[in-house]
Design a protein around this motif. Sequence first.
Motif, mmCIF file in Angstrom:
data_model
loop_
_atom_site.group_PDB
_atom_site.id
_atom_site.type_symbol
_atom_site.label_atom_id
_atom_site.label_comp_id
_atom_site.label_asym_id
_atom_site.label_seq_id
_atom_site.Cartn_x
_atom_site.Cartn_y
_atom_site.Cartn_z
ATOM 1 N N ASP A 196 -19.272 42.747 -2.176
ATOM 2 C CA ASP A 196 -19.457 43.893 -1.777
ATOM 3 C C ASP A 196 -19.540 45.250 -2.719
ATOM 4 O OD1 ASP A 196 -17.079 44.705 -1.475
ATOM 5 O OD2 ASP A 196 -16.300 43.837 0.549
ATOM 6 N N ASP A 250 -29.723 45.003 -2.878
ATOM 7 C CA ASP A 250 -29.024 44.070 -1.554
ATOM 8 C C ASP A 250 -29.840 43.008 -1.435
ATOM 9 O OD1 ASP A 250 -30.126 46.102 0.089
ATOM 10 O OD2 ASP A 250 -30.180 44.462 1.174
ATOM 11 N N TYR A 299 -23.514 41.372 -1.712
ATOM 12 C CA TYR A 299 -23.679 39.830 -0.382
ATOM 13 C C TYR A 299 -23.541 41.233 0.974
ATOM 14 C CZ TYR A 299 -24.256 36.737 -3.878
ATOM 15 O OH TYR A 299 -24.156 35.715 -4.666
ATOM 16 N N THR A 300 -24.080 42.207 0.967
ATOM 17 C CA THR A 300 -23.719 43.074 1.978
ATOM 18 C C THR A 300 -24.777 43.641 3.180
ATOM 19 O OG1 THR A 300 -23.380 44.904 0.854
ATOM 20 C CG2 THR A 300 -21.567 44.316 1.551
ATOM 21 N N THR A 360 -26.712 48.563 0.712
ATOM 22 C CA THR A 360 -25.978 48.421 -0.431
ATOM 23 C C THR A 360 -24.653 49.017 -0.949
ATOM 24 O OG1 THR A 360 -27.948 47.678 -1.468
ATOM 25 C CG2 THR A 360 -26.452 48.499 -3.261
#
Length: 267
Positions: free
Chosen positions: A253, A211, A231-232, A15
């Motif tokens: 992100d 995340d 979405y990381t 995250t």
Amino acid sequence: MLKDKRYFLFDIDGTLAVDETLYDGTKELLDYIEEIGGKSFYITNNSVKSRKDYIEKFARWGIRAEASQFMTASYATCEYLKAHYAGKKLFVLGTPSFRKEVEECGLFVTEQVEPDVACVVAGFDRTLHYGKIETACELLLRTEVDYIGTNPDYRCPTAFGFVPDCGGICEMLKVTVDRTPYYVGKPNPEIVRMCMEQVNARPEEVLVVGDRLYTDIACGINAGVQTALVYTGEAKPEDLKETEYMPDYAFADIRTLLQAFKRAKGE
Ligand SMILES: [Mg+2]
């Protein structure tokens, strides 16, 4: 609404950072939250690192942080144990450092089967051996002995892949003694409430950012606050099609989250 947020509860791995690498935008977002008079908390199911370890890690990234901002699964478990098991005897299935953390909370820990053990406490035990498993089984087969786990994660990422985390160790015990612990870590909303209590936060002022859908986002939903997915790390956009843990917001992100937050604030 996004513009009302002041208290941000961040997951760390996947995250804000991955291993030792801080993601682009993290520092700016944390600075901006401070600038608007808000506060960041870091809620993590990592039950191996202490709050002190995290303060040092954040310092290496040039981020000032204090102990009260870190709500780790092991810390939250200790708080839970203090509230419910003061003066009682506990068996800790954990590392020497976790055992020490429990003892430093003023709790009484034993290493053997004794008649008055009130609870088995399981953590991510990297010093696990068969003798400890046998002791845990003997205690857990007594229905009057409670069972607490730090975090439900099955596996922990390593350089070569994965090793069993607390949830994985507890699964082994489950197929043996047919018991599952009460997990204090995410998605238990207790960890969110502990942060909110510190600052008397109202639910609408709080955003949980993470995340993973079934731990981070589920934790925020369980606590009745809004959530943002990035979405990381683990979750991918297609996961939203069939999840029961739908986030209120989703961003590519952490920098995109910062930009959206600033826009919402009219900047
Ligand atoms: Mg994560």
